[in-house]
Structure formats: C-alpha cells, structure tokens
Design an enzyme around this catalytic site. Sequence first.
Site: not given
Lengths: 368, 354
Positions: B8, B102-103
Amino acid sequence: MEFRIATDELKKALYRAQGIVERKTTMPILANVLVNATKSGVTVTAFDLDIGIVSEHPAEVSKPGAVTLSAKYVFDIVQNLPDAQVTLKKLANNYVDISSGSAHFKIVGMAAEEYPKLPKEESAPLVQISGNTLLEMIKKTQFAISSDETRYILNGVYFEPQAGGKVRMVATDGHRLSLIERELTGDFKLKGGVIIPRKGLMELKRLLDEAPDAECHLGFAENSALFKKPGLTMVMRLIDGQFPEYQRVIPKEGEKVVMVPKMSFLESLKRIALLSADKSYAVRIGLEENKLLITANNPDLGEARDVLEVAYRGGDITIGFNARYLTDVLSVMETDEVSFELGDEHSPGVIHAPGDRSFTAVVMPMRV
Amino acid sequence: MRKIVHIDMDAFYASVEQRDEPSLRGRPVVVAWRGQRSVVCAASYEARTFGVRSAMPAMRAERLCPHAVFLPPDFTRYRAVSRQVHEILARHTSLVEPLSLDEAYLDVTEPKSGLPSATEVARAIRRSIREELRLTASAGVAPNKFLAKIASDWRKPDGLFVIRPHQVMDFLAPLPVGRIPGVGKVMEGKLAAMGISTVGELRAVAAVELEQRFGSQGRRLHELAHGIDESPVQPERPVQSISAEDTFERDQPLEALGPTIRRLAERVWAAAAREPERIGRTVVLKLKTAEFKLLTRSHTPPTPPASAQELVSIALSLCGRVELPERTLYRLVGVGLGNFRDTAPARPQLKLFD
C-alpha cells in the site's frame, strides 16, 4: 351503481382490457378498468395513458353509476362464476359486490373520478375499412417492428396512405423490412405517414381477430388514431417522429432471382438453424445451378446441411442470413412459391410473391 | 499455507506531488478538485495531523487545514508512477492483483525472485520503491489477503508488519469488528446489538447463528473471525464494468442532465475502447437524488453499443425510465457499461440503415 349483465359479456369486456392495463405502474389505478353504468348499458374502459379502449355492453341497469376495479382480479373472478348472469353493485367506499348464482364477492375498487380521462377524438375523419385487409396488413408487418426500445421511431408500423385509395404499411428494425400495400379506400386526410406503436397495433389485431368481418372505421387526428367497430372504440397515441426513408433501402430487382417452394424453404430453414452458432440463427444459403443449399455450423455441436431443388441458372453465390428473419416472412405468405432475389453477399435479399411486389420483405445478410 | 503480501503506497498522490515539487516537502498537501462537493483524493501525512483524511469533503479539509497546499489531481502522472510500482512488484511474482493505483496483493508462496521468505520479498519491494521511485510503501505479510491488508495498515506509513500463521488468532481477537472487510457501520450496529464489538467476541458466536442472522455474509464473518480467507490473488482480472460519475455543484433537475450524461458516456466509451477484446453489453444510468435516494436504470440492447454516439443515446433514453416526480433534483449522475464479455468472433448482422 347496480346492474345485471350476461357473464359472457362482462368476460369479453375484461378480456379486451387485459392487454392494455398496466400491471407495473406508478399509477395503481391504471391496473383498473372503469366500469360505467348508464341507462343505455355498461361501458368498460381500459387505458394506459397511451392506448384506451371503451367496450360497450348491454345490461339491465337499475342504478346508474361508475367505479374502477382491478382488471386482472375481476377477470379471474368472472371466468369462474357459476351462473350465466352476474350482478355488480357498488357499496360504500368504492367496494363492489359481485354476485352470480350462489357466489358473492366483495371487491375493493377505486373512485371513478380518479380514473384518467381518455382523449376525445371526435374530430378524426373516420374511414370505413375492411377489417380483414387491415388484419392482413398487420400480420405481414408486425414481425419486423424493432423491439429495441432505444429506437423509439422503429417501435411501430408506418402507415402511409398512397394515391389511388391504397395504404402502405412498413415496419423495420434496421436489419430487415416488411412492406405491404393494400386497398383501404377513403380519405384519411393525412399529410404524410403516421407511426402506429406496437402495443396499439397488437391490441388492434386482437380486436380485429374477434370479428374481422365487422364494420370497422379508422381515423387519425392530431397525434392519435381512432378505431371503431360496433360496441367498441379504441384511441391510441401515435409515435411522434420521422420514419426512416424506407424506399431507399428496397432494391429494385436482384441480379439473382430464384423461385423457391415456400413450405420446403420454411421447414428447411427451421431444421438447419438448429445447428447455428450461439443462437444467432445464422445460416448460409448457397445458390448453384438448380440447387439451393442451406447449411449451418456450430463449433460446439457440429454442422447441418439441406438441399432444395429449384429452377436456377444465375451465378453461384453463398450468403449468410439470420434464418429467423426469413422464416418470419415465409410464415405469413400464402403462395406456394416465393420469389427470392439476391445481389451480392453484402446486399439485401428480397422476398415477395411471384410477380407481385405488393408485399415485399427485405432482409440484410449476415457476414459468415 | 499461502504467503500473501499487501503493498500500500503511503499517501500516494500527495507523495508523488511532494516528490516532484521539492517546495511541497514537509508541508501539508491535499490533492482534491476545487468545488463545493469535491472530496479529498489524498492527503500528505503533514495534512493528516490536522485531521484531514481522504474521501473527506474538500471544504471540510480546507477548514481543518487552511494553510495546506491544495492541488488538483493529475491522474496521468499517478498512473505512470503506478505502472513503475507494478513493474517492481512483477519482479517477484506474476500473481499480482492490483486493487487501485496505489494498492496490490501479491501471492509470493513461490516467489520467482527466489527470496527465502515472504518477509524478505516485502523488504525488497519496499527498498526498490524507496530507491528507484523515491516513494514509500507499507507492506503487510500474512497467510491470506484479508490479514495481509490489515497488516499493511498496522505500521503505516513506511512500515512492514508480519502476521505469522500461529499468531493469527491472538492478533485478531482484540480488533474491533469494523476492521473486518465488509463490516460497515450498519453491520457494526447489528453486531453491537448482539453485544459483539471485537473479533474475539464475534468468534465466540456459533457459525449457525451468524448464518441464520446474516445469511452467506454471516458465514463469511465466521470465517474471517477465525482468520480464514481462501480468496485467491487474481492477477489482472478481465474488465467487468466501466463507469464514470459526477456530483454537481448544485442539484439539477432531470432535464438538465443531458450534457453531463453525454460527457460521462463519452468518457466511459473512451475507457471501453482501451479493452478491444472485451465488449460491454449493458448500459447503466445511475442517479442520486438530493435526498440521497439512489436509483439505477439499465438497458441491454440486442446488439451491444458499437459507438460513443450509441452509448450516449441509450444512456440518455434511460432518463425516460426515471419515474420520479418532475421536480426531483439530482446531486449525482453516473453512466456505466457493464456485463462485459469477451468479444465474440465477428459474425455481424449487416444493417439496412443506421
């Protein structure tokens, strides 16, 4: 309101209403019929805001009045009544007592005053027409009406009076087109064509089917159509818009013309389409000297092939079609043979009776 | 036993902005569009100390932290950086499931980098992201996706946390039930009414009882409370649906939505065009009224929409199926294309006219 009526008369009135009343609607009263008793008899009205019918029936009216009742439930009840006569009586709060023989029903109704008013179309110039002819015209075009609700204009049949007392009806879904021209003498006082919506047309067909020989009148005013036959009036709103220029897509005469026995062609198409891929009804039609081949293949199932003997001497061609578009046409034709005309594999196929283009179907091919 | 890593990125959009503009470093940065109803896309950790959080209304963020630097999001740049992150992840396994820009989840049971443990893989990834991209990421290592996600959050930012199989039960027991994915405010309330506030308490409830009360969701709760989550890491799932929506500055009546619907439909079409091997069959119109009532209308045409114009006209026509009173005002409108299938081999029906 109180009246006595033959059970069969009431059944007939409610049957006519079934196709029109809306079950799923934001206005619950549209699921009802308006029952109105006057000195001269009883009328039953069904209206979905676009199509309305008023059905008149003889009855012994002891107390005039009106109420609205669920079209579906009362129809179910009336179909199961024990006696040939039935009495309807309005009680307090729009309850209605339905009695027949030993059976009694007390049904919740809604106030007649809340029922939407049908448009008055007295201004429509009515033209007497042959019910049989109109019925034929509907049957030979309805299958080509588009069911794609986003193509609103095509969700109906184009009704276009021609010179010389003829009327043309045209339906198309963008992939195929059906055109019929018949004599419907009289002046409809229309400037051009109008578009009759599918639902209205289907109801009209049902009413004509009841008694095609009855005296029928059809007229148009503003943006609605009016249909009358003894004991019945129907009003419907027309589709507002410009029907596509259909003449443009009807080929004059195909390069390759073949006479095909209708029944064999129809049965063969149904048979071979069983093996079309992904329920597309895609079949290939091949023309060779004195032969018409119909084939299909499905990657998961296998393949099918059939041959019809025909008198043909044009060049060879193989062309794909949605078999259903062809069977829809063949099923409504009466002649033993049909004329099947083709251009190349990307041009439309045309079907009509031999030597008679007054009914013409145009079908675009599939790429196969 | 599987080994799952959840990566993350820390305050991703804000961090990219700070990295690329040195004057922003050390300052509170909020990435959000200006506007009455826009929400915060990302907030730097400096801004978070003032209580700014992502998904919070931008207006509120401005009140909490008036001296923050507000920047409009630049998704093109974030997407480019996200691809670079993905390249780093792909060095270790091909089983990468991106959740957003973003993950991502990684299944590193058998890492192709040959590192001896999942923890080593997570360390290596964090190091590469720091050295090559000058950004930080938090990582969680656990036997399944659900625990890995909780773990990555445990030492955020710039942290690494590992939940080993034998620690699972003890780790979960004291957590509030709200940490379980799928347990929102409503479920939390229902569980609270049963006297359950921690995962340990939830675990004490018999599976049968949870299932009776909450159906299949109850069964899932029971499993998660026991640290069981068999859902696989699904690399690059084929697209199922594409949608775009917009919240208005001011609530609008239905008849004023046309231009927005057109714009959204065009945007959806552009996104769908990037997936030529998939074809969307169902057009969805989504509306939210000023009273937050959500309604959707959908249409599956006989042949899937084949042009932006077609998608636009179907989306517009769906307005005709909205049966709310005319005076209803709407705060949000969305257009979606769903029910995606693999493109069938071409066997099109030719048209008489368009």
